[in-house]
Design a protein around this motif. Structure first.
Motif, short mmCIF file in Angstrom:
data_model
loop_
_atom_site.label_atom_id
_atom_site.label_comp_id
_atom_site.label_asym_id
_atom_site.label_seq_id
_atom_site.Cartn_x
_atom_site.Cartn_y
_atom_site.Cartn_z
N ASN A 156 8.58 1.14 5.21
CA ASN A 156 7.99 0.24 6.22
C ASN A 156 6.75 0.85 6.87
OD1 ASN A 156 9.98 -1.85 5.93
ND2 ASN A 156 11.40 -0.50 7.04
N ASN A 157 6.00 1.61 6.07
CA ASN A 157 4.77 2.25 6.51
C ASN A 157 4.97 3.27 7.63
OD1 ASN A 157 2.69 1.57 4.77
ND2 ASN A 157 2.20 -0.33 5.82
N ASN A 205 0.82 -1.22 0.00
CA ASN A 205 0.00 0.00 0.00
C ASN A 205 0.85 1.26 0.00
OD1 ASN A 205 0.04 1.41 2.91
ND2 ASN A 205 0.31 -0.81 3.17
N ARG A 206 0.21 2.33 -0.40
CA ARG A 206 0.77 3.69 -0.25
C ARG A 206 -0.36 4.63 0.15
NH1 ARG A 206 2.64 7.28 -5.29
NH2 ARG A 206 0.40 7.77 -5.24
N ASN A 229 9.47 2.22 -0.27
CA ASN A 229 9.27 1.48 0.97
C ASN A 229 9.91 2.20 2.15
OD1 ASN A 229 8.68 -0.58 2.82
ND2 ASN A 229 10.62 -1.62 2.41
N SER A 283 3.01 7.44 3.67
CA SER A 283 3.34 6.16 4.30
C SER A 283 3.18 5.08 3.24
CB SER A 283 2.40 5.89 5.48
OG SER A 283 2.60 4.58 5.98
N ARG A 284 4.18 4.19 3.08
CA ARG A 284 4.12 3.15 2.06
C ARG A 284 5.04 1.99 2.40
NH1 ARG A 284 7.28 6.28 -2.95
NH2 ARG A 284 9.13 6.84 -1.73
N ASN A 285 4.75 0.85 1.80
CA ASN A 285 5.58 -0.34 2.01
C ASN A 285 5.72 -1.17 0.73
OD1 ASN A 285 3.03 -1.46 1.80
ND2 ASN A 285 3.28 -2.87 3.53
#
Length: 544
Positions: free
Chosen positions: A254-255, A207-208, A252, A229-231
């Motif tokens: 890691n959120n 997700n992002r 990435n 925020s994204r992974n």
């Protein structure tokens, strides 16, 4: 309403006008369109006074409001038409237009009263007005109650709103994707394929999420603060062996929620717009035209990193600086920008002017609404750990031609978009770059690069809001390089890679879009010994 409300126009124009003026809520109920003052002014410039109803080509004696219109034109002389001789009686009426027309009639009535040239208001008119007020008293009371309720709700919203100056918007991407087509990762030209690690082919779900705070203090400026925020682990060299397979929305942290963009934009004059980036500066998000309107978005456009726009717009990506756009409301638009990669670092080889930077300029020419052409130039310098000439698009040799040495580069680009119809856009770009090593044993070595792409987008394909898109091209390639590595391999690409992409954005609702897409890279890393690599993805985008 149970009574023929519009029959009031048959009785007396003056009565009708007075009745509407006293009870403007009925006009709101009858027509909820809203126009701006500028629009009203523009419309009024097109009106022309008439003296006979016969001057209107689209008004016939059989029309139900013919007598009322004839009276307003010939008795009061306060009705205007369009220059082409039409009245457009079926066109919706806005409150602004109603006010303008009523004012014109009242001015004319006052003029006639002052000169005592006509019997304007009769006892019959007054009696009719009184009867209408009595007959519609219940409806008027209901409408007044609704207006009072709306005013109360509006006051409550104003008192409890998030901010008087700031608007919050957001975007969330859920992505399922996988890479397949080969057992081993791609390798650069001159490297033995047998030494390549295995290709990672696990299906991922990632997700992002982005939140934007847009604040305006004058109505014409904008302060943007973006939290991200994204992974999504990139399908780059550590996964597929090449950056040519990267997705448009990958990255990435890691959120972890990070502030990744801060800028302030304002008008220096009516023709000049300035944006100052404190962090996360991006040329392609600074109102600079990238000539790929339907596919440039990472959330709703191309699924690939390279397919969004020419890599020349990625120069200085993530830096700090300023952008100036000069748009004199003609066919030409000029843009200049300066972004520094480590503007916040006071150390040697960093800072606003002593470290990596990108100086950018573009002239766009739009002779018609259908055709737009751009000529672009960028001068860049990269040092330290920031050697990434094409911002992770293209081959390893193209992005790091001198194996870590600092370098300067000139980038030249031409871009275009053409709309043969409102729902079809044909576009593309071509770029040339040259670079020179500025440090180490490689100092003085030179290299040349090129890239190109063609795009095709069908807007509203199958349903309003849907987009069917195709992209074909060649990612950045090192065509010539003086530098030879210690193993005797020259860092230039021997073959040619081709980028083929197809996607279909399905706009399910105003806030939800689903985009299945397929990316195919032929001869990855511009190396004919590498197998074709496929990337399949299903991107769901929520906006709010």
């Amino acid at each position: 309403m149970t009574k023929p409300f519009w029959n009031v126009l048959r009785l007396s124009p003056v009565v009708a006008a007075t009745f509407f003026a006293a009870n403007s809520a009925l006009a709101v109920e009858a027509n909820e369109q809203v126009i701006t003052v500028d629009q009203l002014t523009a419309q009024s410039d097109n009106f022309g006074q008439v003296t006979s109803v016969s001057q209107f080509s689209d008004v016939q004696p059989t029309d139900w409001a013919f007598q009322a219109l004839q009276s307003l034109v010939e008795r009061y002389g306060c009705i205007a038409g369009y220059p082409n001789g039409t009245y457009r009686g079926n066109r919706a009426l806005t409150r602004y237009e109603f006010a303008a027309g009523l004012n014109a009639c009242l001015d004319r009535v006052n003029e006639l009263i002052a000169t005592a040239t006509a019997d304007l208001v009769t006892k019959q008119d007054l009696a009719t007005l009184q009867r209408l007020q009595e007959e519609f008293s219940a409806e008027l009371a209901t409408l007044r109650g609704r207006v009072d309720s709306l005013e109360a709700r509006t006051s409550d919203l104003e008192a409890n709103q998030f901010s008087t100056t700031t608007k919050l918007t957001g975007e969330a991407i859920f992505n399922i994707s996988d890479v397949f087509g080969s057992d081993q990762r791609a390798v650069p030209s001159g490297v033995d394929q047998a030494t390549a690690p295995d290709l990672d082919t696990n299906t991922i779900f990632a997700n992002r999420v982005r939140l934007r705070f847009n604040s305006s203090f004058t109505g014409k400026d904008n302060l943007e603060i973006r939290i991200q925020s994204r992974n999504i682990i990139p399908y780059g060299t550590s996964v597929t062996g090449t950056n040519m397979t990267r997705l448009a929305f990958d990255g990435n942290e890691n959120n972890d929620a990070l502030i990744d963009k801060v800028n302030y934009a304002f008008n220096l004059s009516d023709a000049v717009r300035v944006q100052v980036d404190a962090a996360g500066g991006l040329l392609y998000e600074n109102n600079i035209n990238t000539f790929n309107p339907d596919l440039q978005s990472s959330g709703k456009g191309s699924i690939s990193r390279y397919g969004r726009f020419s890599p020349i717009y990625r120069q200085g990506e993530g830096g700090a600086g300023a952008t100036l756009i000069f748009n004199p409301k003609g066919a030409f638009t000029a843009s200049v920008a300066y972004l520094a990669g480590r503007a916040n670092d006071p150390g040697n080889g960093s800072g606003l002017f002593d470290g990596s930077y990108a100086a950018f300029g573009q002239i766009s020419f739009q002779p018609t609404q259908a055709l737009n052409i751009g000529l672009t130039y960028a001068r860049t310098y990269q040092n330290g750990g920031q050697i990434n000439l094409f911002s992770s698009t293209g081959s390893v040799y193209a992005n790091n031609p001198f194996q870590g040495a600092a370098l300067t580069a000139n980038h030249y680009g031409v871009e275009a978009s053409f709309k043969p119809s409102p729902n079809i856009t044909i576009g593309g770009w071509y770029g040339l770059s040259d670079a020179q090593a500025k440090s180490g044993a490689q100092q003085g070595d030179e290299a040349d690069f090129n890239y190109w792409a063609a795009t095709l987008a069908f807007r509203d394909f199958g349903k309003e809001g849907n987009v069917l898109g195709f992209i074909f091209g060649q990612p950045p390639k090192a065509t010539d390089n003086d530098f030879i590595q210690a193993n005797g391999v020259r860092r230039e690409d021997d073959g040619t890679s081709y980028h083929l992409e197809g996607l279909y954005k399905l706009q399910l609702t105003d806030n939800i879009a689903v985009t299945p897409g397929l990316l195919v890279i032929f001869n990855p890393e511009h190396n004919d010994t590498n197998d074709t690599v496929y990337v399949g993805t299903l991107r769901t985008t929520f906006t709010f």
